[in-house]
Design an enzyme around this catalytic site. Structure first.
Site, PDB file in Angstrom:
ATOM      1  N   LYS A 115      -2.808   5.699  -4.034  1.00 29.49           N
ATOM      2  CA  LYS A 115      -3.865   6.684  -3.746  1.00 29.49           C
ATOM      3  C   LYS A 115      -3.656   7.974  -4.528  1.00 29.49           C
ATOM      4  O   LYS A 115      -2.515   8.407  -4.719  1.00 29.49           O
ATOM      5  CB  LYS A 115      -3.866   7.029  -2.244  1.00 29.49           C
ATOM      6  CG  LYS A 115      -3.782   5.825  -1.336  1.00 29.49           C
ATOM      7  CD  LYS A 115      -3.844   6.173   0.141  1.00 29.49           C
ATOM      8  CE  LYS A 115      -3.532   4.954   0.984  1.00 29.49           C
ATOM      9  NZ  LYS A 115      -2.104   4.664   1.155  1.00 29.49           N
TER      10      LYS A 115
ATOM     11  N   ASP B 159       0.848  -1.197   0.000  1.00 30.24           N
ATOM     12  CA  ASP B 159       0.000   0.000   0.000  1.00 30.24           C
ATOM     13  C   ASP B 159       0.880   1.242   0.000  1.00 30.24           C
ATOM     14  O   ASP B 159       1.587   1.518   0.968  1.00 30.24           O
ATOM     15  CB  ASP B 159      -0.900   0.042   1.241  1.00 30.24           C
ATOM     16  CG  ASP B 159      -1.692   1.348   1.297  1.00 30.24           C
ATOM     17  OD1 ASP B 159      -2.590   1.517   0.455  1.00 30.24           O
ATOM     18  OD2 ASP B 159      -1.388   2.211   2.149  1.00 30.24           O
TER      19      ASP B 159
ATOM     20  N   HIS C 218      -7.449   9.446  -1.610  1.00 29.64           N
ATOM     21  CA  HIS C 218      -6.739   9.461  -0.318  1.00 29.64           C
ATOM     22  C   HIS C 218      -7.630   9.927   0.841  1.00 29.64           C
ATOM     23  O   HIS C 218      -7.466   9.498   1.978  1.00 29.64           O
ATOM     24  CB  HIS C 218      -5.498  10.358  -0.419  1.00 29.64           C
ATOM     25  CG  HIS C 218      -4.401   9.956   0.516  1.00 29.64           C
ATOM     26  ND1 HIS C 218      -3.092   9.862   0.140  1.00 29.64           N
ATOM     27  CD2 HIS C 218      -4.412   9.616   1.831  1.00 29.64           C
ATOM     28  CE1 HIS C 218      -2.346   9.493   1.171  1.00 29.64           C
ATOM     29  NE2 HIS C 218      -3.131   9.336   2.205  1.00 29.64           N
TER      30      HIS C 218
ATOM     31  N   TYR D  25       3.066   9.872  -0.656  1.00 31.27           N
ATOM     32  CA  TYR D  25       4.182   9.346   0.151  1.00 31.27           C
ATOM     33  C   TYR D  25       5.538   9.577  -0.514  1.00 31.27           C
ATOM     34  O   TYR D  25       6.579   9.403   0.113  1.00 31.27           O
ATOM     35  CB  TYR D  25       4.022   7.844   0.432  1.00 31.27           C
ATOM     36  CG  TYR D  25       2.759   7.463   1.190  1.00 31.27           C
ATOM     37  CD1 TYR D  25       1.970   8.430   1.814  1.00 31.27           C
ATOM     38  CD2 TYR D  25       2.360   6.140   1.288  1.00 31.27           C
ATOM     39  CE1 TYR D  25       0.818   8.077   2.485  1.00 31.27           C
ATOM     40  CE2 TYR D  25       1.211   5.781   1.971  1.00 31.27           C
ATOM     41  CZ  TYR D  25       0.437   6.755   2.562  1.00 31.27           C
ATOM     42  OH  TYR D  25      -0.706   6.394   3.231  1.00 31.27           O
TER      43      TYR D  25
HETATM   44  N1  LIG Z   1      -5.082   6.562   4.048  1.00 31.05           N
HETATM   45  C1  LIG Z   1      -4.482   7.263   4.973  1.00 31.05           C
HETATM   46  O1  LIG Z   1      -4.811   8.432   5.220  1.00 31.05           O
HETATM   47  C2  LIG Z   1      -3.362   6.642   5.741  1.00 31.05           C
HETATM   48  C3  LIG Z   1      -2.862   7.250   6.903  1.00 31.05           C
HETATM   49  C4  LIG Z   1      -1.839   6.624   7.597  1.00 31.05           C
HETATM   50  C5  LIG Z   1      -1.344   5.413   7.142  1.00 31.05           C
HETATM   51  N2  LIG Z   1      -1.832   4.837   5.992  1.00 31.05           N
HETATM   52  C6  LIG Z   1      -1.313   3.551   5.457  1.00 31.05           C
HETATM   53  O2  LIG Z   1      -1.344   2.570   6.495  1.00 31.05           O
HETATM   54  C7  LIG Z   1      -0.022   2.078   6.707  1.00 31.05           C
HETATM   55  C8  LIG Z   1       0.184   1.677   8.147  1.00 31.05           C
HETATM   56  O3  LIG Z   1      -0.142   2.725   9.032  1.00 31.05           O
HETATM   57  P1  LIG Z   1       0.950   3.536   9.869  1.00 31.05           P
HETATM   58  O4  LIG Z   1       2.236   3.516   9.145  1.00 31.05           O
HETATM   59  O5  LIG Z   1       0.333   4.826  10.200  1.00 31.05           O
HETATM   60  O6  LIG Z   1       1.043   2.755  11.260  1.00 31.05           O
HETATM   61  P2  LIG Z   1       1.295   1.247  11.727  1.00 31.05           P
HETATM   62  O7  LIG Z   1       1.539   0.367  10.592  1.00 31.05           O
HETATM   63  O8  LIG Z   1       0.186   0.914  12.653  1.00 31.05           O
HETATM   64  O9  LIG Z   1       2.618   1.429  12.618  1.00 31.05           O
HETATM   65  C9  LIG Z   1       3.826   1.777  12.027  1.00 31.05           C
HETATM   66  C10 LIG Z   1       4.805   2.135  13.151  1.00 31.05           C
HETATM   67  O10 LIG Z   1       5.014   0.997  13.970  1.00 31.05           O
HETATM   68  C11 LIG Z   1       6.381   0.597  13.951  1.00 31.05           C
HETATM   69  N3  LIG Z   1       6.337  -0.861  13.914  1.00 31.05           N
HETATM   70  C12 LIG Z   1       6.085  -1.655  12.831  1.00 31.05           C
HETATM   71  N4  LIG Z   1       6.025  -2.949  13.184  1.00 31.05           N
HETATM   72  C13 LIG Z   1       6.241  -2.993  14.521  1.00 31.05           C
HETATM   73  C14 LIG Z   1       6.295  -4.052  15.451  1.00 31.05           C
HETATM   74  N5  LIG Z   1       6.114  -5.305  15.058  1.00 31.05           N
HETATM   75  N6  LIG Z   1       6.551  -3.738  16.757  1.00 31.05           N
HETATM   76  C15 LIG Z   1       6.740  -2.446  17.137  1.00 31.05           C
HETATM   77  N7  LIG Z   1       6.695  -1.397  16.290  1.00 31.05           N
HETATM   78  C16 LIG Z   1       6.436  -1.672  14.992  1.00 31.05           C
HETATM   79  C17 LIG Z   1       6.964   1.241  12.717  1.00 31.05           C
HETATM   80  O11 LIG Z   1       8.324   1.533  12.881  1.00 31.05           O
HETATM   81  P3  LIG Z   1       9.495   0.770  12.025  1.00 31.05           P
HETATM   82  O12 LIG Z   1       9.312   1.134  10.593  1.00 31.05           O
HETATM   83  O13 LIG Z   1      10.749   1.329  12.612  1.00 31.05           O
HETATM   84  O14 LIG Z   1       9.322  -0.699  12.288  1.00 31.05           O
HETATM   85  C18 LIG Z   1       6.156   2.533  12.635  1.00 31.05           C
HETATM   86  O15 LIG Z   1       6.661   3.523  13.510  1.00 31.05           O
HETATM   87  C19 LIG Z   1       0.860   3.234   6.242  1.00 31.05           C
HETATM   88  O16 LIG Z   1       2.201   2.883   6.057  1.00 31.05           O
HETATM   89  C20 LIG Z   1       0.140   3.641   4.990  1.00 31.05           C
HETATM   90  O17 LIG Z   1       0.414   2.730   3.950  1.00 31.05           O
HETATM   91  C21 LIG Z   1      -2.826   5.448   5.300  1.00 31.05           C
END
Ligand SMILES: NC(=O)c1ccc[n+]([C@@H]2O[C@H](COP(=O)([O-])OP(=O)(O)OC[C@H]3O[C@@H](n4cnc5c(N)ncnc54)[C@H](OP(=O)(O)O)[C@@H]3O)[C@@H](O)[C@H]2O)c1
Length: 293
Positions: free
Chosen positions: A72, A42, A105, A47
């Site tokens: 997106k 994704d 988005h 990004y």
């Molecule tokens: N549509 C939207 O508006 C929107 C908004 C936000 C996000 N998104 C999408 O959703 C995806 C995921 O959401 P997100 O990036 O906000 O948050 P997330 O996936 O819930 O969490 C990511 C964070 O957790 C850390 N992490 C990853 N695996 C871990 C584990 N097993 N244990 C501890 N920490 C861990 C990562 O750091 P490290 O990289 O250092 O592991 C990063 O800081 C995004 O990357 C994006 O593709 C979309």
């Protein structure tokens, strides 16, 4: 584990997210993910790493058809012609000829007619076979209703903030009512702990109830949260650039949470979002220009 979208296309339930993945780390993260078994990435125009995602997929050596690519359209590309061109930019950077899933988005609540025009462009891209499925992100039930009234194709997916502290059951219910698959962003609660997004947030990764479930299964809190999504039928797209955590987040298919454990996690919902409110107009977002491919 695959989920069937409302148009019959199948999508791997678990994908790698790349929001805030620096471009110079994204290719390796995607390659690692594909090596450990992910088949869904994704990304987003906003990004700034679609090019590196495409490179990671090519370096994996997998056939294009084996990887589900979701991206997106950013708000500054909303409008019919603009969003058709957003597809050109995305495929040009990714180096592919077709997208698996293209989503808006976020709604632009103050410019909803542009949001609708953007979605109509997605409908055209779908009809032409340039995308296999289309959808939305951050759509609240009222946005979904407005969109459904003005367009023909029901979105396949609505990607929303969704973790144990903010489960948005009203949005999940509205999605389900219309056959829209809910996909969780920040599925392991990244928005509750990543730096620079406000102080005094309660970090879901440190929640004692989740820790207790994790301990009972010999798993980590992240793995428990991902299991919770999968067992409740959602797609989840955890982000990591760390190889060990990328692998950890995919190692979630060998255990099962009980109904009581799922209910204990459901009970953590605070009803308070950590991310931006999709109903608040943010004109400054239109100033960000998505570069040409
Ligand atoms: N549509 C939207 O508006 C929107 C908004 C936000 C996000 N998104 C999408 O959703 C995806 C995921 O959401 P997100 O990036 O906000 O948050 P997330 O996936 O819930 O969490 C990511 C964070 O957790 C850390 N992490 C990853 N695996 C871990 C584990 N097993 N244990 C501890 N920490 C861990 C990562 O750091 P490290 O990289 O250092 O592991 C990063 O800081 C995004 O990357 C994006 O593709 C979309």
């Amino acid at each position: 584990m695959e989920l069937k979208l409302n148009n019959g296309v199948t999508m791997p339930a678990l994908g790698l997210g790349v929001f805030q993945s620096p471009p110079e780390e994204t290719t390796a993260a995607v390659q690692t993910a594909l090596e450990v078994g992910y088949r869904h990435i994704d990304t987003a125009a906003a990004y700034g790493n679609e090019r590196e995602v495409g490179e990671g997929i090519r370096r994996s050596g997998l056939d294009r058809g084996d990887v589900f690519i979701e991206t997106k359209v950013w708000v500054s590309d909303y409008g019919y012609d603009e969003s058709l061109h957003a597809w050109d930019k995305a495929v040009g950077k990714l180096g592919v000829e077709q997208l698996d899933l293209l989503i808006l988005h976020q709604p632009a609540p103050d410019r909803f007619e542009k949001t609708v025009a953007a979605y109509k462009a997605l409908e055209t891209l779908l009809a032409d076979g340039r995308v296999r499925a289309i959808g939305v992100s951050n759509f609240m039930p009222q946005h979904l209703k407005q969109l459904l009234e003005a367009t023909d194709v029901v979105p396949a997916v609505n990607q929303i903030e969704l973790h144990p502290y903010f489960a948005q059951r009203n949005v999940q219910a509205a999605d389900a009512e219309h056959g829209v698959l809910t996909q969780a962003w920040s599925p392991i609660g990244g928005i509750t702990f990543y730096p620079g997004w406000g102080e005094n947030r309660k970090n879901v990764m440190r929640d004692p109830a989740i820790a207790a479930v994790a301990k009972a299964h010999g798993k980590t809190p992240a793995q428990v949260m991902l299991r919770w999504h999968l067992q409740q039928g959602r797609s989840a797209i955890p982000k990591s650039t760390n190889p060990a955590r990328i692998a950890e987040n995919f190692d979630v298919f060998g255990f099962e949470l009980s109904a009581a454990e799922l209910a204990a996690i459901d009970a953590l919902d605070t009803g308070v979002r950590s991310g931006p409110d999709p109903d608040v107009a943010r004109p400054e977002r239109f100033a960000m220009v998505i570069p040409e491919a």
